[in-house]
Write a protein that holds these residues in place. Structure first.
Motif, PDB file in Angstrom:
ATOM      1  N   VAL A 125       0.755  -1.101   0.144  1.00  0.00           N
ATOM      2  CA  VAL A 125       0.002   0.002  -0.111  1.00  0.00           C
ATOM      3  C   VAL A 125       1.037   1.359   0.084  1.00  0.00           C
ATOM      4  O   VAL A 125       1.844   1.279   0.813  1.00  0.00           O
ATOM      5  N   HIS A 126       0.655   2.110  -0.873  1.00  0.00           N
ATOM      6  CA  HIS A 126       1.385   3.404  -0.653  1.00  0.00           C
ATOM      7  C   HIS A 126       1.210   4.100   0.530  1.00  0.00           C
ATOM      8  O   HIS A 126       0.202   4.386   0.947  1.00  0.00           O
ATOM      9  N   ALA A 127       2.610   4.654   1.040  1.00  0.00           N
ATOM     10  CA  ALA A 127       2.616   5.080   2.386  1.00  0.00           C
ATOM     11  C   ALA A 127       1.540   6.488   2.558  1.00  0.00           C
ATOM     12  O   ALA A 127       0.984   6.468   3.387  1.00  0.00           O
ATOM     13  N   LEU A 128       1.294   7.093   1.268  1.00  0.00           N
ATOM     14  CA  LEU A 128       0.281   8.258   1.294  1.00  0.00           C
ATOM     15  C   LEU A 128      -1.125   7.611   1.637  1.00  0.00           C
ATOM     16  O   LEU A 128      -1.720   8.294   2.219  1.00  0.00           O
ATOM     17  N   VAL A 129      -1.487   6.794   0.924  1.00  0.00           N
ATOM     18  CA  VAL A 129      -2.642   6.010   1.156  1.00  0.00           C
ATOM     19  C   VAL A 129      -2.826   5.528   2.493  1.00  0.00           C
ATOM     20  O   VAL A 129      -4.153   5.899   3.268  1.00  0.00           O
ATOM     21  N   GLN A 130      -1.890   4.963   2.935  1.00  0.00           N
ATOM     22  CA  GLN A 130      -1.904   4.633   4.562  1.00  0.00           C
ATOM     23  C   GLN A 130      -2.208   5.656   5.406  1.00  0.00           C
ATOM     24  O   GLN A 130      -3.040   5.744   6.377  1.00  0.00           O
ATOM     25  N   ARG A 131      -1.489   6.867   5.068  1.00  0.00           N
ATOM     26  CA  ARG A 131      -1.557   7.789   6.075  1.00  0.00           C
ATOM     27  C   ARG A 131      -2.985   8.604   6.058  1.00  0.00           C
ATOM     28  O   ARG A 131      -3.459   9.065   6.878  1.00  0.00           O
ATOM     29  N   ALA A 132      -3.444   8.982   4.758  1.00  0.00           N
ATOM     30  CA  ALA A 132      -4.657   9.432   4.606  1.00  0.00           C
ATOM     31  C   ALA A 132      -5.840   8.496   5.388  1.00  0.00           C
ATOM     32  O   ALA A 132      -6.663   9.170   6.111  1.00  0.00           O
ATOM     33  N   THR A 133      -5.671   7.097   4.931  1.00  0.00           N
ATOM     34  CA  THR A 133      -6.561   6.364   5.673  1.00  0.00           C
ATOM     35  C   THR A 133      -6.683   6.372   7.345  1.00  0.00           C
ATOM     36  O   THR A 133      -7.440   6.540   7.796  1.00  0.00           O
ATOM     37  N   ARG A 134      -5.387   6.358   7.762  1.00  0.00           N
ATOM     38  CA  ARG A 134      -5.248   6.532   9.181  1.00  0.00           C
ATOM     39  C   ARG A 134      -5.937   7.958   9.738  1.00  0.00           C
ATOM     40  O   ARG A 134      -6.673   7.875  10.743  1.00  0.00           O
ATOM     41  N   ASP A 135      -5.687   9.126   9.134  1.00  0.00           N
ATOM     42  CA  ASP A 135      -6.175  10.393   9.433  1.00  0.00           C
ATOM     43  C   ASP A 135      -7.691  10.237   9.278  1.00  0.00           C
ATOM     44  O   ASP A 135      -8.163  11.120  10.100  1.00  0.00           O
ATOM     45  N   ASN A 136      -8.266   9.523   8.528  1.00  0.00           N
ATOM     46  CA  ASN A 136      -9.784   9.403   8.400  1.00  0.00           C
ATOM     47  C   ASN A 136     -10.482   8.567   9.530  1.00  0.00           C
ATOM     48  O   ASN A 136     -11.609   8.716   9.559  1.00  0.00           O
ATOM     49  N   MET A 137      -9.452   7.965  10.200  1.00  0.00           N
ATOM     50  CA  MET A 137     -10.096   7.049  11.177  1.00  0.00           C
ATOM     51  C   MET A 137     -10.327   7.766  12.596  1.00  0.00           C
ATOM     52  O   MET A 137      -9.387   8.306  13.145  1.00  0.00           O
ATOM     53  N   PRO A 138     -11.682   7.568  13.221  1.00  0.00           N
ATOM     54  CA  PRO A 138     -11.635   8.015  14.659  1.00  0.00           C
ATOM     55  C   PRO A 138     -11.008   7.516  15.552  1.00  0.00           C
ATOM     56  O   PRO A 138     -10.706   6.268  15.467  1.00  0.00           O
ATOM     57  N   GLU A 139     -10.626   7.878  16.594  1.00  0.00           N
ATOM     58  CA  GLU A 139      -9.657   7.253  17.482  1.00  0.00           C
ATOM     59  C   GLU A 139     -10.178   5.973  18.014  1.00  0.00           C
ATOM     60  O   GLU A 139      -9.466   4.834  18.302  1.00  0.00           O
ATOM     61  N   ASP A 140     -11.358   5.799  18.340  1.00  0.00           N
ATOM     62  CA  ASP A 140     -12.053   4.427  18.705  1.00  0.00           C
ATOM     63  C   ASP A 140     -11.977   3.459  17.762  1.00  0.00           C
ATOM     64  O   ASP A 140     -11.468   2.083  18.085  1.00  0.00           O
ATOM     65  N   LEU A 141     -12.296   3.618  16.304  1.00  0.00           N
ATOM     66  CA  LEU A 141     -11.929   2.730  15.454  1.00  0.00           C
ATOM     67  C   LEU A 141     -10.460   2.477  15.363  1.00  0.00           C
ATOM     68  O   LEU A 141     -10.026   1.154  15.211  1.00  0.00           O
ATOM     69  N   HIS A 142      -9.447   3.404  15.407  1.00  0.00           N
ATOM     70  CA  HIS A 142      -8.015   3.178  15.343  1.00  0.00           C
ATOM     71  C   HIS A 142      -7.701   2.275  16.309  1.00  0.00           C
ATOM     72  O   HIS A 142      -6.994   1.415  15.982  1.00  0.00           O
ATOM     73  N   ARG A 143      -8.106   2.443  17.501  1.00  0.00           N
ATOM     74  CA  ARG A 143      -7.744   1.616  18.371  1.00  0.00           C
ATOM     75  C   ARG A 143      -8.433   0.157  18.261  1.00  0.00           C
ATOM     76  O   ARG A 143      -7.406  -0.756  18.449  1.00  0.00           O
ATOM     77  N   THR A 144      -9.752  -0.134  17.961  1.00  0.00           N
ATOM     78  CA  THR A 144      -9.933  -1.463  17.396  1.00  0.00           C
ATOM     79  C   THR A 144      -9.076  -1.983  16.291  1.00  0.00           C
ATOM     80  O   THR A 144      -8.533  -3.168  16.403  1.00  0.00           O
ATOM     81  N   VAL A 145      -8.720  -1.357  15.383  1.00  0.00           N
ATOM     82  CA  VAL A 145      -8.049  -1.668  14.057  1.00  0.00           C
ATOM     83  C   VAL A 145      -6.623  -2.227  14.609  1.00  0.00           C
ATOM     84  O   VAL A 145      -6.222  -3.334  14.202  1.00  0.00           O
ATOM     85  N   THR A 146      -6.164  -1.363  15.464  1.00  0.00           N
ATOM     86  CA  THR A 146      -4.638  -1.616  15.914  1.00  0.00           C
ATOM     87  C   THR A 146      -4.662  -2.923  16.667  1.00  0.00           C
ATOM     88  O   THR A 146      -3.591  -3.701  16.377  1.00  0.00           O
ATOM     89  N   ARG A 147      -5.301  -2.994  17.471  1.00  0.00           N
ATOM     90  CA  ARG A 147      -5.492  -4.407  18.489  1.00  0.00           C
ATOM     91  C   ARG A 147      -5.669  -5.532  17.508  1.00  0.00           C
ATOM     92  O   ARG A 147      -5.146  -6.686  17.615  1.00  0.00           O
ATOM     93  N   THR A 148      -6.682  -5.289  16.520  1.00  0.00           N
ATOM     94  CA  THR A 148      -6.805  -6.494  15.498  1.00  0.00           C
ATOM     95  C   THR A 148      -5.728  -6.811  14.999  1.00  0.00           C
ATOM     96  O   THR A 148      -5.285  -8.103  14.644  1.00  0.00           O
ATOM     97  N   VAL A 149      -4.742  -5.943  14.294  1.00  0.00           N
ATOM     98  CA  VAL A 149      -3.634  -6.091  13.591  1.00  0.00           C
ATOM     99  C   VAL A 149      -2.759  -6.713  14.328  1.00  0.00           C
ATOM    100  O   VAL A 149      -2.044  -7.647  13.918  1.00  0.00           O
TER     101      VAL A 149
END
Length: 790
Positions: free
Chosen positions: A373-397
């Motif tokens: 995945v292009h790093a810019l796509v990754q960065r934009a995707t993370r920036d669009n994630m609310p914190e609670d979702l980011h936390r859930t995805v992080t733990r899942t990964v």
């Protein structure tokens, strides 16, 4: 919980040989095969389907041909993210390669310094056949190779994020070399002698219109208001490419897409600032990606593409194992998110939805790095994630990484990729991996480094982990103590036992105050302190501490707990070291019976105990029984670990040496050790520490078999490689110096041998301390040599 394993100490013969049996940490690395030129290193992305030859391509990058002049031709393509710098570099590289003008093409995604260093080291290993455990040393080897080769080469450093990341890593001057760097940065640090910085802008209006007409050529009904759409997209190549893909998948005209684009741009203010990109660009590209993600998410299986991209955004842009997305952790999360049962086939299909929208690239031929995945796509995707979702995805990964991580790491490439993805996750996750204590995947990555022979990197990883844990959790948290414990462990393994002992003692005091003296982690720290005491000359004090610890563990954990059994086994071995081999044999037999009953005969801990029992049976005067036991250990390790695992190879080497006491000759041992060395080189590589150990032991046995000159010659070359790979102060390097002095004395050069051994004694006093067994052996051998000299 950290490991309760203890480093075994072998007996102290006049000539020491590396021994990798009975509880010693096992380190290994992957096989390296030297490649022939012409050679392409790294994955060069494909040209865009509607690639446009742009005015910036010529004459800035020059016509196809060999470099001329006295130095390397260096071009730095600098500009806004998404302007097509990478596509220009791809075109230039493929034209040079296709015309046969270069013999080596190296493509590196330079998202970080570590990425550049690790890829340099990998390419160096491919070109030279030398697999360097220290990536920094491997990277320097590649630069040296590029400086002296007469072959024509091109090195592409794509997407350099920070100029400092390639400080000291610029390919060297060479008239046969070309260097191409792409970056969003325009810092003065990118400018230098013989470097030409080229500022790459967006498409011209004519180029943008030609691009869209070419991309949509099979759907001419979509080509209305082409020039208006190109202008609205700011002539940005990446935005045009993504928009074309979206239109083709939805059968949208340019005007219909333009209307959606204009409506979605109102949401740009909701995105957080991204200081790494200029104003404007992030708004346009983020909006384009949002539209593409929406389309991918509506493709069958619907609703899976976006969450998979959110997961991919947490990991390594250079490559993610395909099995991560098929893990139970990911499918369970997706099932919960969508409210329906999600299968592994669904996740693979969803990845292809992302591929269709050019949001990821898939390479089934390289499953360990299949998803990029292009790093810019990754960065934009993370920036669009609310914190609670980011936390859930992080733990899942994190759970998915743990799930796919093999218990026994036999594939060094997979191990490297998993560590890189864990490091990327740690960087992207922020505090989310530290909720409820540090996630276990962070500690798993460190153990993987150490168990793979990368002890210095393991030490440094745990130091960084400690700093992060203390910052997020405070200095008195259990996760902070675990990081400190592992740091001390690998500090000792990296050749600093005295410093490790001091770290453990400080840790024990803090654990006693915070966790209590009866806490299992506190008991493990006591165990490792006792072991280090024994290894550094405090044998009798260590035995007393082990006896006290064993009583406490039996009371607190129970007699059959693995930690209790581990202490029983180590106490038996240290009693053997204290001069009681028969007592050691009797105690180890009891431990072995318990482990067979509780763990099974083929458990790795059971096999390690059987190996220790074999060693002490030999010391107690039963060489036939010792060989029989070790043959059983070898059979078990071959079944469980495979024939190429370092533990299996080490057991074979020990058997070859031991059989000289049951009928084989030293010459027979030399023949077996020669074959074993070949297998070490094939399985682990020539620079792996275990391969150096195998070379060392072969040299010693050459001398034992009567070839003293061969022993001196071999140990001389081993010493040079030990110094280069391990460092001058590493215990293995000092061991090689000591044995080289011994065989020089046997060859008749007693005066030089005395001088060499005096130097070794001085270094061992400094590094290991005056009471360390190796120091005492050196002092004893020096007395004997001096008597011969006088």
């Amino acid at each position: 919980m950290v490991s309760n394993a203890i480093l075994g100490v072998v007996a102290a013969p006049m000539v020491q040989a590396h021994t990798i049996e009975g509880g010693v940490h096992q380190h290994h690395h992957g096989t390296t095969r030297r490649v022939a030129l012409p050679y392409r290193a790294g994955v060069v992305p494909p040209r865009a389907g509607a690639f446009q030859v742009r005015r910036v391509t010529f004459p800035v990058l020059g016509a196809v041909g060999r470099a001329t002049g006295a130095s390397t031709a260096v071009r730095v393509l600098s500009g806004l993210g998404g302007v097509g710098k990478t596509q220009l570099a791809i075109d230039h590289a493929e034209r040079l390669w296709g015309a046969g003008k270069i013999d080596l093409l190296v493509w590196i995604t330079a998202a970080s310094r570590d990425a550049v260093v690790s890829e340099y080291a990998r390419v160096a290993a491919d070109l030279t056949g030398l697999d360097e455990p220290d990536s920094e040393v491997g990277a320097r080897r590649l630069l040296e190779w590029l400086a002296r080769t007469r072959s024509n080469w091109l090195v592409v450093l794509d997407d350099v994020c920070r100029p400092g990341d390639i400080d000291g890593l610029w390919p060297p001057p060479n008239p046969t070399g070309k260097v191409l760097v792409t970056t969003r940065r325009q810092d003065a640090a990118l400018r230098g002698h013989d470097r030409q910085v080229v500022e790459v802008g967006v498409f011209t209006p004519e180029e943008a219109g030609m691009y869209l007409r070419s991309a949509l050529v099979d759907q001419p009904q979509l080509l209305d208001h082409v020039d208006d759409l190109a202008k609205d997209l700011g002539y940005l190549p990446l935005a045009l490419a993504q928009a074309a893909a979206y239109m083709l998948d939805r059968d949208l005209t340019c005007s219909a897409y333009e209307a959606r684009w204009a409506a979605r741009r109102r949401l740009a203010a909701l995105l957080p600032d991204n200081e790494a990109l200029p104003d404007g660009h992030r708004v346009t590209v983020a909006a384009t990606w949002a539209l593409s993600i929406e389309q991918a998410n509506h493709l069958e299986p619907a609703g899976l593409a976006e969450p998979l991209l959110q997961a991919a955004a947490q990991m390594d842009a250079n490559g993610i194992p395909i099995d991560i997305f098929a893990s139970a952790a990911v499918t369970r999360w997706l099932s919960h998110t969508t409210g329906r049962s999600v299968t592994t086939d669904d996740t693979r299909d969803a990845l292809n939805c992302l591929r269709r929208l050019s949001l990821v690239t898939l390479d089934p031929a390289e499953p360990h790095r299949a998803v990029r995945v292009h790093a810019l796509v990754q960065r934009a995707t993370r920036d669009n994630m609310p914190e609670d979702l980011h936390r859930t995805v992080t733990r899942t990964v994190a759970e998915a990484l743990l799930e796919v991580w093999p218990a026994i790491e036999g594939d060094s490439v997979l191990s490297q990729v998993l560590r890189a993805n864990t490091e990327a996750l740690h960087h992207a996750a922020g505090v989310h991996l530290w909720h409820d204590g540090g996630h276990q995947v962070l500690f798993r990555a460190g153990q993987s480094l150490g168990n793979g022979g990368l002890v210095v990197q393991a030490r440094d990883w745990y130091l960084r982990l400690h700093d992060a844990a203390a910052r997020h959790l405070g200095p008195r948290h259990r996760a902070v103590f675990n990081a400190r414990h592992n740091y001390a462990t690998w500090r000792g393994e990296a050749g600093d036992p005295i410093g490790a002992l001091a770290q453990f003692r400080a840790l024990l005091a803090d654990q006693g105050h915070v966790l209590g003296t009866d806490d299992p982690d506190t008991l493990v720290t006591r165990h490792n302190i006792a072991a280090l005491l024994a290894e550094n000359g405090g044998l009798h004090d260590a035995v007393r501490e082990f006896e006290t610890l064993l009583t406490d563990q039996a009371r607190l954990l129970g007699p059959d707990h693995p930690d209790t059994l581990g202490t029983r086994g180590n106490l038996a071995s240290w009693r053997g070291e204290a001069g009681e081999p028969h007592r050691a044999v009797a105690a180890l037999r009891g431990v072995l019976r318990a482990k067979v009953r509780i763990l099974g005969p083929d458990h790795l801990d059971t096999l390690a105990t059987r190996s220790s029992l074999a060693r002490w049976r030999r010391e107690a005067g039963d060489p036939q029984g010792a060989v029989a036991d070790l043959e059983a250990v070898l059979a078990g390790r071959q079944r469980v670990l495979g024939p190429d695992h370092p533990s299996t190879l080490a057991t074979r080497g020990t058997l070859a040496r031991w059989r000289t006491t049951t009928g084989s000759t030293p010459g027979d041992a030399v023949v077996e050790l020669e074959q074993l060395l070949s297998e070490h080189i094939r399985a682990l590589g020539p620079d792996h520490p275990y391969t150096l150990t195998a070379r060392h032991n072969l040299a010693v046995w050459r001398g034992t078999a009567g070839d003293i000159a061969g022993a001196v010659a071999d140990l001389t070359t081993v010493l040079a490689d030990d110094t280069r790979v391990l460092g001058v102060d590493h215990p293995d390097t000092l061991l090689t110096r000591a044995n080289l002095a011994h065989w020089r004395g046997r060859a008749g050069d007693v005066a030089e041998a005395v001088a060499d051994l005096e130097a070794v004694l001085s270094e061992r006093n400094r590094v290991l301390g005056p009471q360390h067994p190796d120091t005492l052996i050196t002092r004893s051998n020096l007395v004997l040599l001096r008597s011969r000299l006088s």
